[in-house]
Motif scaffolding. Structure first.
Motif, PDB file in Angstrom:
ATOM      1  N   TYR A 131     -32.221 -77.720  14.559  1.00  0.00           N
ATOM      2  CA  TYR A 131     -31.056 -78.151  15.358  1.00  0.00           C
ATOM      3  C   TYR A 131     -29.846 -77.229  15.144  1.00  0.00           C
ATOM      4  O   TYR A 131     -28.861 -77.330  15.860  1.00  0.00           O
ATOM      5  CB  TYR A 131     -30.675 -79.604  15.040  1.00  0.00           C
ATOM      6  CG  TYR A 131     -31.793 -80.582  15.316  1.00  0.00           C
ATOM      7  CD1 TYR A 131     -32.555 -80.481  16.488  1.00  0.00           C
ATOM      8  CD2 TYR A 131     -32.116 -81.593  14.414  1.00  0.00           C
ATOM      9  CE1 TYR A 131     -33.589 -81.371  16.739  1.00  0.00           C
ATOM     10  CE2 TYR A 131     -33.137 -82.487  14.663  1.00  0.00           C
ATOM     11  CZ  TYR A 131     -33.877 -82.373  15.820  1.00  0.00           C
ATOM     12  OH  TYR A 131     -34.900 -83.256  16.073  1.00  0.00           O
ATOM     13  N   LEU A 140     -27.176 -77.668  18.088  1.00  0.00           N
ATOM     14  CA  LEU A 140     -26.492 -78.949  17.895  1.00  0.00           C
ATOM     15  C   LEU A 140     -25.699 -79.014  16.585  1.00  0.00           C
ATOM     16  O   LEU A 140     -24.803 -79.843  16.441  1.00  0.00           O
ATOM     17  CB  LEU A 140     -27.504 -80.094  17.914  1.00  0.00           C
ATOM     18  CG  LEU A 140     -28.282 -80.259  19.232  1.00  0.00           C
ATOM     19  CD1 LEU A 140     -29.509 -81.132  19.017  1.00  0.00           C
ATOM     20  CD2 LEU A 140     -27.409 -80.843  20.314  1.00  0.00           C
ATOM     21  N   VAL A 180     -24.173 -86.124  16.881  1.00  0.00           N
ATOM     22  CA  VAL A 180     -25.337 -85.311  17.282  1.00  0.00           C
ATOM     23  C   VAL A 180     -26.410 -86.214  17.902  1.00  0.00           C
ATOM     24  O   VAL A 180     -27.040 -85.848  18.893  1.00  0.00           O
ATOM     25  CB  VAL A 180     -25.892 -84.489  16.093  1.00  0.00           C
ATOM     26  CG1 VAL A 180     -27.152 -83.737  16.491  1.00  0.00           C
ATOM     27  CG2 VAL A 180     -24.843 -83.528  15.562  1.00  0.00           C
TER      28      VAL A 180
END
Ligand SMILES: [Zn+2]
Length: 225
Positions: free
Chosen positions: A66, A77, A118
């Protein structure tokens, strides 16, 4: 004078419920968003501390997808690629690493603590809780007691063969899936058995996802570590 002497007492009572004093978000969830709230929480209960796994667990490896665009959202992210878990989860994982190392393996972490925003971003991109937790509930990752992981061969550092890649949301990632290759079955079993031995529960649909069953003790957090 009397009122003043009562004050310290009131504060002592307020501390253990630090999280309960926070105004719930639009879904009725209590979310820790500031350093001050977090340090109050840790002061009241040291198990609430988020531990940096890279310094706490010798030899641990990571591949934080991520923090790159190589993930199901195709977007970056995370700003950083740190891996953190609450103290009891970190302690259990340290024992798991030691147990696996005795058998020639090591842990490979894909994700650990995940800030709540997130989870919201993931759900906006893929509004289906097949991919990520529904923000109305939050996830074990938001609480710092869920971890996505696999194993590496200690000698080469290469990931072991598993039924699928990380975040493959198909039946092949399910607990019920029977891999054709006995080595894959054995790898999945070793990871599962060791995680369970030290108190983690596994997911029925994601072979890489594990969490502590008492996750409700740990409030949802929305802070970058
Ligand atoms: Zn997970």
């Amino acid at each position: 004078m009397k009122l003043l002497s009562l004050l310290p007492l009131l504060c002592t009572f307020a501390l253990p419920s630090a999280a309960q004093q926070i105004k719930p978000n639009k879904y009725g969830l209590t979310v820790i968003t500031t350093r001050q709230q977090y340090s109050q929480l840790v002061k009241a209960d040291s198990n609430q501390q988020l531990i940096n796994l890279e310094t706490f667990i010798p030899g641990i490896r990571k591949d934080v997808r991520y923090a790159t665009t190589n993930n199901f959202t195709r977007q970056r992210l995370y700003n950083g690629a740190g891996i953190y878990l609450r103290l009891p989860a970190a302690k259990a994982l340290r024992k798991i690493q030691e147990a696996l190392q005795r058998k020639g393996y090591g842990l490979l972490i894909y994700d650990a603590y995940r800030p709540y925003h997130v989870t919201e971003a993931m759900f906006k991109i893929k509004p289906n809780d097949l991919y990520a937790a529904d923000p109305r509930k939050g996830s074990g990752h938001n609480r710092g007691v869920a971890v996505d992981l696999s194993m590496v061969h200690l000698k080469t550092g290469k990931p072991v063969a598993m039924p699928t890649d990380f975040d493959d949301f198909t039946f092949k990632a399910h607990e019920q899936y029977q891999p054709g290759d006995p080595i894959v079955t054995a790898n999945r079993k070793l990871l599962r058995d060791t995680m369970k031995q030290y108190g983690f529960k596994g997911s029925r649909t994601e072979w890489w996802h594990y969490y502590l069953p008492d996750y409700k003790k740990y409030p949802i957090m929305d802070m970058e570590m």
